[in-house]
Design an enzyme around this catalytic site. Structure first.
Site, PDB file in Angstrom:
ATOM      1  CB  CYS A  47      40.218  42.210  39.256  1.00 40.43           C
ATOM      2  SG  CYS A  47      38.839  41.227  38.644  1.00 40.43           S
ATOM      3  CG  HIS A  88      43.506  38.220  36.549  1.00 36.80           C
ATOM      4  ND1 HIS A  88      43.809  38.978  37.666  1.00 36.80           N
ATOM      5  CD2 HIS A  88      42.199  38.489  36.275  1.00 36.80           C
ATOM      6  CE1 HIS A  88      42.730  39.659  38.029  1.00 36.80           C
ATOM      7  NE2 HIS A  88      41.743  39.384  37.207  1.00 36.80           N
ATOM      8  CD  GLU A  89      40.766  38.159  32.609  1.00 41.22           C
ATOM      9  OE1 GLU A  89      39.610  37.803  32.915  1.00 41.22           O
ATOM     10  OE2 GLU A  89      41.255  39.244  32.994  1.00 41.22           O
ATOM     11  CG  HIS A 130      38.042  36.227  36.423  1.00 40.55           C
ATOM     12  ND1 HIS A 130      37.344  36.655  37.529  1.00 40.55           N
ATOM     13  CD2 HIS A 130      38.868  37.250  36.097  1.00 40.55           C
ATOM     14  CE1 HIS A 130      37.743  37.878  37.851  1.00 40.55           C
ATOM     15  NE2 HIS A 130      38.670  38.261  37.008  1.00 40.55           N
TER      16      HIS A 130
HETATM   17 NI    NI Z   1      39.749  40.055  36.925  1.00 41.07          NI
END
Ligand code: NI
Length: 183
Positions: free
Chosen positions: A111, A154-155, A158
């Site tokens: 990341c 993953h995003e 976020h």
């Molecule tokens: Ni990330």
């Protein structure tokens, strides 16, 4: 190409744990410019010459909250051939279906907000289907698999204020690895 003037927040910054808000259309000029900057930054981080020149870490995805703006937008850039890129611009995403099969990145996820080596793996769905909007506010559905599926999850984490390191149990960082496929 000049390096875009974006400041990527570090994991210590509490703003990364904000839950981002849905975007309304039309996008502002600033939003459109920032989306372009995030894509350009990722491309430059993947091109050897510019990565070395600007001392970047290679990245595949960035969420808007990582540059301090908590709106539900992320971008993913994949180099499909040398200097040829596939760009994904994803706004207000909703995961509408997931595969049963789970996978993980064997060498560990990375990341751009986490500037250290992290031990452990994160379970991800091998395939997901996402409903989202494009920059013009038009809805679309996209099915992604393997590394792009992992990048999307993953995003989306976020956007919900979650970093991949939050999902790793430090006491058992490779938990359930034998039940998933490594990619
Ligand atoms: Ni990330």
């Amino acid at each position: 190409m000049k390096l875009p003037d974006i400041n990527i927040l570090d994991e210590k910054d509490k703003r990364l744990h904000t839950i981002s808000k849905d975007v309304t259309f039309p996008l502002t000029k600033e939003d459109k410019e920032n989306i372009r900057k995030m894509i350009d930054y990722l491309k430059m981080s993947q091109i050897d010459e510019t990565r070395e020149k600007y001392n970047l870490r290679a990245g595949m995805g960035l969420s808007y909250v990582q540059i301090g703006i908590p709106k539900r937008i992320f971008v993913v850039v994949e180099e499909i051939e040398e200097n040829e890129f596939e760009e994904y611009i994803i706004i207000n995403p909703k995961i509408i279906s997931t595969s049963i099969e789970q996978v993980y990145v064997g060498e560990g996820e990375g990341c751009l907000s986490v500037n250290r080596e992290v031990e452990g793996i994160v379970p991800r769905f091998a395939r997901i289907t996402v409903e989202a909007f494009d920059m013009n506010g038009n809805p679309f559905t996209i099915r992604v698999r393997e590394d792009i599926s992992i990048a999307f999850q993953h995003e989306i984490d976020h956007l919900n204020g979650i970093l991949f390191v939050d999902k790793i149990d430090p006491k058992n960082p490779y938990k359930n690895a034998n039940k998933m496929r490594e990619i």
